[in-house]
Motif scaffolding. Structure first.
Motif, short mmCIF file in Angstrom:
data_model
loop_
_atom_site.label_atom_id
_atom_site.label_comp_id
_atom_site.label_asym_id
_atom_site.label_seq_id
_atom_site.Cartn_x
_atom_site.Cartn_y
_atom_site.Cartn_z
N SER A 13 1.44 5.32 7.40
CA SER A 13 0.06 5.60 7.22
C SER A 13 -0.87 5.40 6.09
N TYR A 14 -1.76 4.36 5.95
CA TYR A 14 -2.31 4.17 4.57
C TYR A 14 -4.01 4.79 4.82
N LYS A 33 -5.28 -2.17 5.92
CA LYS A 33 -4.09 -2.24 4.91
C LYS A 33 -2.62 -2.68 5.82
N TYR A 34 -2.89 -2.27 6.97
CA TYR A 34 -1.89 -2.78 7.97
C TYR A 34 -1.42 -4.11 7.89
N PRO A 93 0.89 -1.29 -0.01
CA PRO A 93 -0.04 0.03 0.13
C PRO A 93 0.82 1.18 0.12
N ARG A 94 0.15 2.25 -0.53
CA ARG A 94 1.15 3.51 -0.38
C ARG A 94 1.07 4.13 0.90
N ASP A 95 2.25 4.59 1.50
CA ASP A 95 2.40 5.27 2.63
C ASP A 95 2.20 6.75 2.69
N LEU A 96 1.21 7.18 3.23
CA LEU A 96 0.63 8.61 3.18
C LEU A 96 1.38 9.31 4.08
N THR A 114 -9.25 10.39 8.11
CA THR A 114 -8.16 11.53 7.85
C THR A 114 -7.53 11.37 6.78
N ARG A 115 -7.76 10.27 6.10
CA ARG A 115 -7.15 9.97 4.85
C ARG A 115 -7.93 9.71 3.43
#
Length: 251
Positions: A95-96, A101-102, A52-55, A121-122
């Protein structure tokens, strides 16, 4: 239904754990049948369990204060000892856009379980428009720090951040800290005192501290200050209750 989802979730976790322990396939034309099998396994792993993309990593919307504080805490995640880099006292938490997704295989699972769900929040794709933040944790000090930049979509009073957005960040950071300390938790109580408003576009620091733990209860206190620490914006206390995966699935 809850039981079947739980069994499927655990099954994917076991499958993901098994695949991630495979050895990557060696290069070269002289690959054996075993190497070919490992290549196939690696390809299957990347297809079923994409990263996953780490935001929580920097992007072009981050201002000078956000970058300065990120670099400061990020530098504390590694220390150099006798010419070798070792883990430092701090750790940056990825953070995803979904907590799911963790988990191993969480990207795939998120496509079949409430696929449109997103972490509050994302959930805005435009960089810098809402919640820009990164969280660091110090296990020894039992402390958590979040660097937060508030975007223009979080307005409450003209030119300032909505109180609900501030509460959201406090709950998110304190909850992340409690989860790191106690495993899965849910917020049971959150008390907030607003001291001074936060300007839109500004960067603030949220610090979370462990007060005490009692059985299933984790007590956390949190404060929000300006980037240089000179102004107190908000204070809060929170109570979190430990839960299990089955509690979440059965909700």
């Amino acid at each position: 239904m809850a039981r079947s989802l739980g069994q499927m979730f655990k099954g994917f976790l076991r499958l993901g754990s098994g695949l991630t322990t495979r050895t990557p396939c060696p290069p070269g034309p002289g690959s054996t049948h075993r190497a070919s099998l490992l290549c196939t396994t690696a390809a299957l792993q990347s297809f079923l369990f994409p990263k996953p993309r780490d935001l929580s990593l920097p992007n072009s919307s981050w201002g000078p204060d956000m970058m300065r504080l990120y670099e400061h805490y990020n530098s504390l995640c590694e220390v150099e000892t006798e010419g070798e880099k070792q883990p430092g006292p701090w750790r940056r938490l990825p953070s995803y856009n979904r907590i799911l997704k963790y988990a191993t295989g969480g990207v795939y699972l998120s496509k079949i379980i409430q696929s449109k769900a997103r972490l509050f929040t994302r959930n805005i794709k435009q960089q810098g428009a809402a919640f820009e933040y990164v969280v660091f944790v110090n296990k020894e000090e039992q402390k958590c720090v979040c660097v937060f930049q508030a975007g223009h979509l979080l307005e409450g009073p003209p030119g300032h951040v909505h109180g609900g957005a501030i509460a959201t960040m406090i709950d998110s950071v304190a909850g992340t800290h409690a989860t790191y300390l106690s495993g899965l938790v849910l917020t049971a109580n959150l008390n907030i005192n607003y001291r001074s408003p936060i300007s839109l576009g500004s960067t603030v620091v949220l610090e979370s501290f462990l007060d005490k733990k009692e059985d299933r209860k984790t007590f956390i206190s949190c404060k929000v200050t300006s980037a240089d620490g000179s102004k107190l914006h908000t204070e809060a206390t929170a109570l979190f209750l430990s839960i299990t995966v089955s509690n979440i699935i059965g909700m």
